[in-house]
Write a protein that holds these residues in place. Sequence first.
Motif: not given
Ligand code: ARG
Length: 579
Positions: A122, A125-127, A136, A162, A164, A263, A318, A322, A340, A342, A346, A349-350
């Motif tokens: 993965e 994963a931009p928003n 990114h 993934h 956002g 997401e 969020y 996940d 992942y 990332v 984070q 979180h993971f």
């Molecule tokens: N979109 C999120 C960001 O920009 C990152 C996502 C990371 N992946 C995940 N499975 N949470 O911060």
Amino acid sequence: MRPMPDPATVLTERLEAAITAAFGPELAGTDPVLRRSDHADFQANAAMALGKRLGHKPREIAERIVEHLDASDIVEEPVIAGPGFINLVFRSSYLGHALEAEAADPRFGVPRVENGEPTMVEYSAPNVAKEMHVGHLRSSVIGDALARTLTFAGYPVLRQNHLGDWGTQFGMLIEHLVDLGWAEPGHDHTIADLNALYQEAQTKFAGDDGFKTRARDRVVALQSGDATTLALWLELTEESKRHFVRVYAKLGVLLHGDDIRGESFYNDELAATVAELEAKGLITMNDGALCAFPPGFTNRDGEPLPLIVRKSDGGYGYASTDLAAIRFRTQVLGLARLVYVVDARQSQHFAMVFAIAQQAGWLVDARAEHVAFGTVLGSDGKPFKTRSGETVKLVDLLDEGIERAAAFVADKGPDLDAETRAAVARAVGIGAIKYADLASDRVKDYVFDWDRLLAMDGNTAPYLQYAHARIRSILRRAAADGFGPGPIHVEAPQERALALALVAFSETVAQVVETLQPHRLCTYLFDLASTFSGFYEHCPVLRADTERERASRVALAELTARVIAQGLDLLGIEAPDQM
Ligand code: ARG
């Protein structure tokens, strides 16, 4: 055809067998501790630890290993040095054969894993509704290098982006689109500037109470599937995706539209996911919110740390997404390794999400890894920003790289035609940016510095690309003179050094697969290119003394160019034939 294993692997196996033969089957599998050495090709250092363990002098242990070593077909007579180092030098003929096997193999000796675990990478994963920025870059570039390397090693790889594309901020964004007339028929729906759209919406949200209320209602409309709202959401995400896909193409990463599972995809899975956690007794109500308390996570006061699985207003966030994603990826898609890529921020979180997934039984036949990375810094040591303090748009950064590389190509390669020059500038500019991101240990921050990443000397893409193009030019000259590759003879010390570097390629790929650290491949390629340059300085190729020597060196040069190009390709970097 099974590739010929690389010499270091063969030697390791022979040493293991010698240890078992000398000390009995209890010692089967003992690591012979084989290392590169200045005194020989390799040194086996197992005698020190074994000496302690068996209560003998390490030197005696080393002698017994050597007595039982059956490797005279691949190494010269071993020499025991110091307290018990076993110095080992490969037979030249054996290295020659190993190199010829490597050259004849399109995979350069890298075995294709059999029944490799289905692996997800993965990344990116931009928003939605935000332009991709330099933040990114790292996920996209590191994730792509890992996806390419794992694929090459033979794993079935599923790339996942993934995106956002869900959350409360969409209420405000969609309401702003309504104000812009998007809901009206015949409106021209294009967004000139995604960032501007987001900022306008935010400003309105902060300063306009009426808008704020409408934006909140819009979130509810979105979540309950209101048709107009969903249609606008879809247009917004489609517009954003078009932007992302353009950036990926420019950046040369393999992500495409069908790698996107945003997401929002997990929306329908959230309730069932939470219900399953609840049924398994893994969540408790806390101030109206449903929380999981994975064991081992505490706050500064030592109290258990919650992961909010459902907010007190009933909304999911969020973390819920996940959890639903892990469940889907392992239970529905049947993936066995989840990678992942990332930001390191984070990590907690993971760690918490993985711990809960573990408890829920979703990681019994699977493993999840957070491939964390540090921040891109400016020369001031703070997160990289434009001079006016804004985040750097990724597209602008890439364009600047290409532009800077163009100046440099014009200078280096004056005889190239305009089209080739533009292609080379793209390869060098983008390659330099990607390589700088990949070359240092990913968990560390790194300073973004144009001069350094475009430098011709040092561990950079331009250095490797130039080394490759230079070898290609030597080979073109050789071909023009009618000289081709022939049997490889490893004679001069520089030829031996180059041979040892070349045969280490497959081991390097194996290390990247295992550690998920692309910088190991960068270090390898830099070492290979530097070793080649030492070779070329001392061992004339076109002007070699004999026909036999020339053909061998042409073959060595050709293999070096191919391995550099293959290595760069695994990193997602092009290797032009001329520069
Ligand atoms: N979109 C999120 C960001 O920009 C990152 C996502 C990371 N992946 C995940 N499975 N949470 O911060």
